[in-house]
Design an enzyme around this catalytic site. Structure first.
Site, PDB file in Angstrom:
ATOM      1  N   SER A   1      -9.058   2.017   3.634  1.00 39.06           N
ATOM      2  CA  SER A   1      -8.448   2.829   2.728  1.00 39.06           C
ATOM      3  C   SER A   1      -7.535   1.737   1.797  1.00 39.06           C
ATOM      4  CB  SER A   1      -7.778   3.787   3.310  1.00 39.06           C
ATOM      5  OG  SER A   1      -6.931   3.099   4.262  1.00 39.06           O
TER       6      SER A   1
ATOM      7  N   SER B   1      -9.341  -0.246   7.532  1.00 32.65           N
ATOM      8  CA  SER B   1      -9.079  -0.281   6.357  1.00 32.65           C
ATOM      9  C   SER B   1      -8.248  -1.585   5.751  1.00 32.65           C
ATOM     10  CB  SER B   1      -8.136   0.687   6.133  1.00 32.65           C
ATOM     11  OG  SER B   1      -8.796   2.140   6.495  1.00 32.65           O
TER      12      SER B   1
ATOM     13  N   LYS C   1       0.792  -1.211  -0.024  1.00 32.32           N
ATOM     14  CA  LYS C   1      -0.069   0.040  -0.105  1.00 32.32           C
ATOM     15  C   LYS C   1       0.840   1.265  -0.033  1.00 32.32           C
ATOM     16  CE  LYS C   1      -3.771   1.933   2.788  1.00 32.32           C
ATOM     17  NZ  LYS C   1      -4.441   1.819   4.072  1.00 32.32           N
TER      18      LYS C   1
END
Lengths: 97, 496, 509
Positions: free
Chosen positions: C155, C179, C80
């Site tokens: 996210s 997330s 990420k």
């Protein structure tokens, strides 16, 4: 909890966020609405409750006082928008001699 | 809050000092960069942590905490068993993270005091709190030669260096007291070895809070904060100026607003800030990246045990244990370097005569020959070598005159000890009766007038004869023997 | 055949690599080809790093040949884009860091790199991890591989969609309020949030310091165990990382959960659950019961206050964490006449709407006059939420471990709904926040929770989460894996290869 325009502007200045009039108006509405949801917390009695200081209690691990190599000057300045003679260069801060 | 008074009122000056101290650790407060930044080229003591890069985290320097603990203990403070770091949030180019890690409502220590001497008296000022924080970087102002526009250059070498903030109670009553307080504070910090206390290098910084109130009033007047005082002299000068300034305003019926003023060294004045600053809301909250510190009592005791003997205690001990005069003891405990040198010279010898002898040589000849007393520990004239000199004196191998020669040789030739120097220069004291008697005889014959003066009752003339004899002996005569034989010879002449 | 080399598990890939049936270069090329093939539809990546991946694969092959392979040697991984990598830009999904190249690796990244892992690219994220759909990325929106008109969740939508689509074997995401679990649930894969402090945060771009944790995103529970084992453990560079030993998580997957007490919190089923979601989760609970576990209904009423609590604490900490983005030392800089104007213009241009919203909220909650009523209050409610979990697990002071009502793990739905449509919640911030109502309590309490797929509703994945006491990752993974063995949910694949290009919603979005 309804916020005023002045409050929004004050908070934006504290946070160094430049806002357009439209953004300020929209934020005022949205933040007021969110704070309205958040104000539900008042219903909970927390008078005898301590605030969480550490969610998972830990003893601090302290560091030995040994000097380690730093970044090179090139590395420090590599991402800097503006530099000069090894310094990071920024605009003047107003109201300083 | 304003204080309005009538002209002719007697005022009491109320001063509190806030001192920031850079700690002498090898690395910074929260990262491993070298803290010895002062002479380094810009931005060469910077790492991801003190640069405030995305994703970095602080890690506490144990030595910095211990230096802080030691200082707090030396100031008689109570160390708070649970204390923590907080974020102080504001924007400035020399503050990389946009917040400073500091301590707000749970500082390391509270409630201490500092005793200091001023005008021959001992005074005591309270210490409100001692807390730890990280230093900011440095902002230099520059002007664009082409446009004349100002801009700033940022050097982050200093960002993250450990700082101690020591807040004093408003217990000081004059500029002289303020200066004495600061001087004693610096001496203490140096004695502990926690800081150089050097204001010129920024290792010690001072903000002043000063107000006036009518004498006898218990209330506090509006407090003016003075910043940008960069030396002890400036502290005193700024206070003298500001007290006078405030007195004039009050006498004229005006009011002193609570404000921050800057000291201008060039103009010799405190100046109000141009812009009307809105007090910044720092939005303090507990630093989530650092667990609270737990001041384990055993840890505190270990730190206390390592603490150097404090100046006042050491001075008292020198008087008590070595029989030194107060004045000598004070000179010898002005700095830890000197005090350590003195005791190293004694090397456990507790005889008062030796202590006095050592004290005389150190505060006299050695001080004269050593411009930087702080660096006495680096002198080529080591305590052991000085002790060699003192031993020869005690043994009568040299006298005071020749000892001075040996002393100078000891300074000039770091590899030779006192005995070797005496040998090499043939400075051994002459104590042999026969040799001295012969010289005395010759001197008396060559100096008829002083002999006559002495014999007619001018006792002081003997001094000239002693001097002449010593000179004839190349300064190496044993003074006691010279005196004895001269007395004998003169008595013989008198008695006929 | 390259197509056979995607959708492998870590164990399968390791086996092929170690037996030299497949090289890391081949495995990596297969994944790079997969990325080529599906990225126009999935859009999981911000910065693909094929050259670094090829170089990494080459080195991995040398290491394998020398007999020195570790678990992750030669395994394709995506990170990420909130994880700092010294050889690839790290943007946090934001314009303010769009060109930022870190001079260092995050600790978790370094630990995988040391094992010889192959990094195929930095994947998409809501800006500064603030969001529940990845629509707040300032670059583009990632699509849910199961339905390209829908969000992958957020996210960590990027790494999760990438793993779900076969673009990598393992992904590292991050959690602050759900997330990793929430998008894992939306995309039908496994997502773990560890105990706070289990994994080092050094190098994870901070959103909310007391909540953030890196989280593995994988297709199987065993892969999750492998990943956790590789990156967990104390880090001297992170003062909040726990000096707790790291057990062998893989070996903990015994499949045996007989006699385990599973708490089912009634409040978590009251949060406007879609019927299909509730049905799938309840069915999952029945399976778990069938494996010998005992279901115990419990009550966690304070969890209902989790959302407002989170939306004070997280923005407050974020407002301070994001103050460093000022255009001075790095990142976007929009110079104006003086410094103040430069700050204002830079942060105005560099931050998106959600980030600004949260910075404002957080600054307000910390400001003088409001600090006690908001920040301190929220931290007190947090104490209550955590205490409630401690009591449920029998971990509070003076508790009798096997008292009535005390449970070993707690199971609940991961989200009230399946993946919503792109754009559906963009206009109502609080409605978007509600997506995390079931995940947030575990973040606030600092306890571990793993989300695993438990079925489908209208063709979209449904997920349940297994929560446990602090540092009981081995226990919750054991439960999750035992359940996994009895079902085939983690073997399902999104219909990407047959998905028509017309499924892409609103070209240019």
């Amino acid at each position: 909890m309804a916020l005023t325009d002045e409050q929004v502007e004050y908070v934006a200045t504290l946070a160094r966020l430049g806002l357009s009039d439209e953004e300020r108006a929209r934020l005022r509405e949205q933040l007021s609405s969110i704070l309205g949801h958040i104000d539900r917390l008042r219903e909970l009695d927390t008078s005898a409750i301590p605030p969480t200081a550490q969610v998972i209690p830990l003893d601090p691990v302290l560091r030995d006082d040994i000097a380690r190599p730093s970044l090179t000057l090139e590395q420090v300045l590599a991402n800097a928008p503006r530099s000069e003679n090894g310094f990071i260069r920024v605009n003047a801060i107003l109201d300083e001699e | 809050m304003a204080v309005m008074t009538a002209p002719g009122t007697t005022y009491e000056t109320v001063i509190g000092l806030e001192v920031h101290v850079q700690l002498l650790t090898r690395s910074k407060m929260f990262c491993g960069c070298s803290a010895d930044y002062f002479a380094a080229p810009p931005n060469t003591h910077v790492c991801p942590v003190c640069l405030g890069l995305p994703g970095v985290l602080p890690v506490i320097n144990r030595a910095a905490v211990e230096a802080a603990m030691m200082t707090a203990l030396a100031l008689g403070c109570t160390i708070q068993p649970d204390n923590k770091f907080d974020r102080k949030n504001y924007f400035y180019p020399d503050l990389p993270k946009g917040y400073q890690i500091s301590q707000y409502d749970l500082p390391l220590a509270v409630n201490g005091a500092l005793e200091f001497a001023v005008g021959g008296e001992t005074r005591r000022a309270g210490i409100t709190r001692v807390h730890m924080e990280e230093d900011t970087g440095k902002n230099l102002h520059a002007t664009d030669p082409a446009t004349g526009a100002g801009y700033s250059l940022v050097d982050l070498n200093r960002a993250g260096v450990p700082l101690l903030e020591i807040v004093g109670e408003p217990d000081l009553r004059s500029p002289e007291e303020a200066r004495a307080y600061l001087t004693t504070m610096r001496q203490l910090l140096r004695f502990l070895g926690v800081s150089t206390g050097n204001m010129e290098e920024g290792a010690l910084r001072c903000d002043i809070n000063v107000s006036l109130r009518p004498a006898g009033s218990g209330a506090f007047g509006a407090k003016v904060e003075i910043k940008n005082v960069n030396s002890f002299r400036a502290v005193e000068r700024a206070l003298v100026y500001e007290v006078e300034r405030q007195r004039r305003v009050l006498d004229a019926g005006g009011a002193i607003p609570q404000e921050t003023r800057g000291w201008s060294e060039e103009r010799g004045q405190t100046l109000g800030q141009r812009s009307k600053e809105v007090a910044t809301d720092y939005r303090y909250f507990p630093e989530p990246d650092l667990p609270p510190l737990k001041m384990d009592p055993a840890w505190i005791e270990r730190v206390r045990g390592r603490m150097a003997e404090l100046p006042r205690a050491r001075r008292a001990r020198f008087v008590a244990d070595y029989g030194l005069r107060e004045a000598d003891a004070a000179l010898l405990t002005e700095s830890r370097a000197v005090a350590d040198y003195f005791e190293a010279t004694l090397d456990g010898d507790r005889r008062p005569e030796r202590a006095r002898l050592a004290a005389n040589w150190i505060t006299g000849d050695l001080f004269a020959a050593t411009p930087d007393r702080e660096a006495l520990g680096d002198s080529p004239l080591t305590p052991a070598r000085l002790r060699g000199l003192l031993d020869l004196l005690d043994a009568g191998r040299i006298n005071r005159t020749t000892a001075k020669q040996v002393f100078n040789e000891l300074l000039a030739r770091p590899d030779e000890d006192a005995a070797a120097i005496v040998e090499r220069l043939g400075l051994g004291q002459v104590s042999d009766d026969a040799a001295i008697r012969a010289t005395v005889g010759r001197v008396l014959a060559e100096n008829p007038k002083p002999v006559a003066d002495f014999l007619s009752g001018k006792a002081a003339a003997k001094g000239r004869l002693v001097g002449a004899t010593m000179k004839a002996l190349g300064g190496r005569g044993d003074v006691a023997v010279v005196n004895r034989l001269l007395d004998e010879e003169l008595a013989r002449q008198r008695g006929g | 055949m390259a197509g056979d080399l995607i959708y492998l598990s870590v164990d399968e890939a390791r086996d092929l690599l170690d037996r030299r049936e497949v090289s890391s270069v081949e495995l990596t090329e297969a994944h790079l080809a997969r990325i080529e093939a599906v990225e126009d539809r999935v859009k999981a990546f911000i910065t693909a790093t094929p050259e670094q991946a090829r170089e990494g694969a080459r080195l991995a092959d040398e290491r394998i040949a020398a007999g020195a392979a570790a678990t992750f040697t030669g395994i394709p991984i995506t990170l990420k884009d909130v994880l700092c990598t010294r050889d690839a830009p790290t943007t946090a999904g934001s314009q303010i860091l769009r060109d930022f190249l870190p001079p260092y690796d995050a600790t978790a990244v370094a630990r995988l790199r040391e094992q010889g892992a192959v990094f195929v690219g930095k994947s998409n994220t809501d800006e500064f991890a603030m969001g529940s759909s990845t629509e707040n990325s300032s670059f583009h929106t990632t699509r849910n591989p199961w339905d390209l008109a829908r969000v992958p969740g957020g996210s960590s939508g990027g790494p999760i969609a990438a793993v779900a689509a076969g673009e990598a074997i393992v992904g590292l995401g991050s959690e602050t309020g759900g997330s990793v679990r929430q998008p894992a649930g939306f995309c039908g894969i496994v997502g773990l949030k560890t105990t706070y402090g289990r994994i080092s945060r050094y190098g994870l771009i901070a959103f909310a310091s007391s909540l953030d944790q890196i989280g593995p995103a994988t297709r199987t529970v065993a892969d999750c165990a492998h990943t956790l084992g590789a990156i967990a453990g104390h880090d001297p560079a992170d003062s909040t990382s726990a000096p707790v030993p790291v057990p062998d998580y893989r070996a903990a997957l015994t499949g045996d959960i007989k006699g385990l007490r599973v708490g089912v919190p009634r409040e978590y089923f009251d949060q406007g659950l879609e019927p299909g979601v509730e049905a799938a989760v309840r069915q999952g609970l029945r399976v778990i019961e069938g494996l010998g576990a005992e279901l115990v209904e419990i009550s966690l009423p304070t969890s209902l206050s989790g959302l407002p609590t989170y939306y004070i604490i997280a923005p407050a900490e974020a407002s301070a964490n994001l103050a460093r983005y000022d255009g001075v030392k790095y990142g976007l800089s929009v110079p104006r006449g003086d410094l103040l104007a430069t700050y204002l213009a830079t942060r105005r241009a560099g931050f998106g709407a959600e980030v600004k919203r949260r910075i404002m909220l957080g600054t307000y909650a910390l400001s003088s006059g409001y600090y006690d009523a908001y920040y301190v209050k929220a931290q007190k409610v947090r104490t209550l939420i955590k205490a409630e979990f401690d009591r449920a697990f029998g971990r509070d002071d003076g508790a009798d471990g096997r008292a009535a009502g005390v449970v070993d793990v707690i199971i609940a739905p991961t989200s009230p709904t399946t993946a919503f449509r792109i754009g559906e919640r963009s206009d109502d911030p609080y409605a978007m926040y509600m997506a995390d109502v079931l995940t947030i309590p575990a973040n606030l309490a600092g306890i571990p929770s793993v989300a695993v797929p438990c079925g489908f509703a209208d063709g979209l994945p449904v997920s349940l989460q297994v929560m446990g006491p602090a540092f009981a990752e081995d226990l919750i993974l054991r439960v999750a894996e035992a359940y996994e063995r009895s079902t085939d949910w983690t073997a399902r694949r999104p219909p990407l290869d047959g998905a028509p290009r017309e499924a892409i919603v609103g070209s240019g979005v």
